[in-house]
Design an enzyme around this catalytic site. Structure first.
Site: not given
Ligand code: SAM
Ligand code: DTB
Ligand code: SF4
Length: 350
Positions: A63, A67, A70, A107, A138, A198, A270
């Site tokens: 990506c 963030c 992430c 989802c 979702c 959501c 959730r």
């Molecule tokens: N790329 C898209 C976005 O950012 O909207 C969708 C996938 S993204 C992984 C969805 C959500 O996962 C993020 O907004 C964040 O709240 C959650 N998330 C990602 N990494 C995480 C982590 N290490 N711990 C907790 N939540 C996480």
């Molecule tokens: C949300 O709020 N949490 C989920 C879902 N929406 C997409 C994602 C959590 C991701 C946690 C890190 C991972 O597994 O990559």
């Molecule tokens: Fe990309 Fe992760 Fe940010 Fe979603 S949360 S936009 S997958 S870097």
């Protein structure tokens, strides 16, 4: 047990919470806060029912965003390999397995900043086929244009996940590649297209209590309360900037759940990422504080989640059961419960 449909029709919803009011809730004695949250929960839901969603990463890693939490951001060295978008057939097979295991919502997540227009027909095909299995659908694909939101709605998408992640004033310390306003714009496209939202955030990223209150206040003062509110506890992944952040006090996490429940009484709150490292006792406190939804299945997107056996055993020990597919939405017409496939899931029916 109160008649849920009547309670849903009568419980008041507020969209004007002030930061001071939210902070005052956070500051209540712990047992008083849990009592209030539990009372609100009972007015709107059967507290023995937990909504169960399963996640699948349909496009992992690589990506371009930054963030700070992430593991899927290409710029961090986390060991997550980038993949292409999965084939529809493989996604449907995973959805079938999720349904057989007892999930009611599926989802699909993609590590995109936003989908390209050419991706939309492929995702639409997944949505159509997953919905045809009788699952709620979702997706979480990043920022959406108005046209993309309508195309996903037309394919049968029930919910779109797009998180605010944190308070507006802390956001700039976590993400630099898109603005808080971009998130609000996507949520507005999702609502305008007629989909359920959501939307939640992450705690444990080094934010203050004031900033946790700011996240919840912002969620609760959106034009409509999100239908589902995922509260994620940061999963610390080596290689991300937030690895090594001081752990949040577990009681403060429970307080966050309780305040979310009080502010958004009709939303599914959730208990999301971070459950794998939580004790059963901490999760039980979160359910007592008003959490009524979980991600279910061995994996979130790239990180672990409790295995289904542990979750079903916890449900059994706590007298909880999976919620049937509901016709509901925080600010929409509440038509009550449509009993579908899973309340009698053999693993928990006893
Ligand atoms: N790329 C898209 C976005 O950012 O909207 C969708 C996938 S993204 C992984 C969805 C959500 O996962 C993020 O907004 C964040 O709240 C959650 N998330 C990602 N990494 C995480 C982590 N290490 N711990 C907790 N939540 C996480
Ligand atoms: C949300 O709020 N949490 C989920 C879902 N929406 C997409 C994602 C959590 C991701 C946690 C890190 C991972 O597994 O990559
Ligand atoms: Fe990309 Fe992760 Fe940010 Fe979603 S949360 S936009 S997958 S870097």
């Amino acid at each position: 047990m109160p008649d849920v449909s009547i309670a849903l029709a009568t419980a008041p919803l507020r969209h004007d919470w002030s930061r001071e009011e939210v902070l005052a809730l956070f500051a209540l004695p712990f047992t008083e806060l849990l009592h209030r949250a539990g009372s609100v929960h009972r007015e709107c839901f059967d507290p023995a029912e937990i909504q169960v969603s399963t996640l699948l990463s349909v496009k992992t890693g690589g990506c371009p965003e930054d963030c700070g939490y992430c593991p899927q951001a290409a710029r961090y060295h986390t060991g997550v390999d980038a993949t292409k978008l999965m084939e529809t057939g493989a996604v449907v097979e995973k959805a079938r397995q999720a349904k057989a295991a007892g999930a009611s919502r599926f989802c699909m997540g993609a590590a995109w900043r936003s989908p390209k227009d050419r991706d939309i027909p492929k995702v639409a095909a997944m949505i159509r086929e997953v919905k045809a299995l009788g699952l709620e659908t979702c997706a979480t694909l990043g920022m959406l244009s108005d046209t993309q939101a309508h195309a996903l709605k037309d394919a049968g998408l029930d919910y779109y996940n797009h998180n605010l992640d944190t308070a507006p004033e802390f956001y700039g310390e976590i993400i630099h590649t898109r603005e808080f306003q971009d998130r609000l714009d996507t949520l507005s496209h999702v609502r305008d297209a007629g989909m359920k939202t959501c939307c939640g955030g992450i705690v444990g990223m080094g934010e203050s209590r004031e900033q946790r209150a700011g996240l919840l206040q912002t969620l609760a003062t959106l034009p409509a309360h999100p239908d589902s509110v995922p509260i994620n506890r940061l999963v610390q992944v080596a290689g991300t900037p937030l690895a090594g952040t001081a752990e949040l006090d577990p009681f403060e996490f429970v307080r966050t759940i309780a305040v979310a429940r009080i502010l958004m009484p009709k939303s599914m709150v959730r208990l999301s990422a971070g459950r794998e490292s939580m004790s059963d006792e901490l999760q039980a406190l979160c359910f007592a504080a008003g959490a009524n939804s979980i991600f279910y299945g061995e994996k979130l997107l790239t990180t672990g989640n409790p295995d289904t056996g542990r979750d079903l055993a916890l449900f059994a020990r706590l007298g909880l059961r999976p919620m049937a597919v509901r016709v509901d939405a925080a600010d929409h017409d509440h038509a009550g419960t449509v009993h579908a496939s899973i309340t009698d899931h053999p693993a928990v029916a006893a």
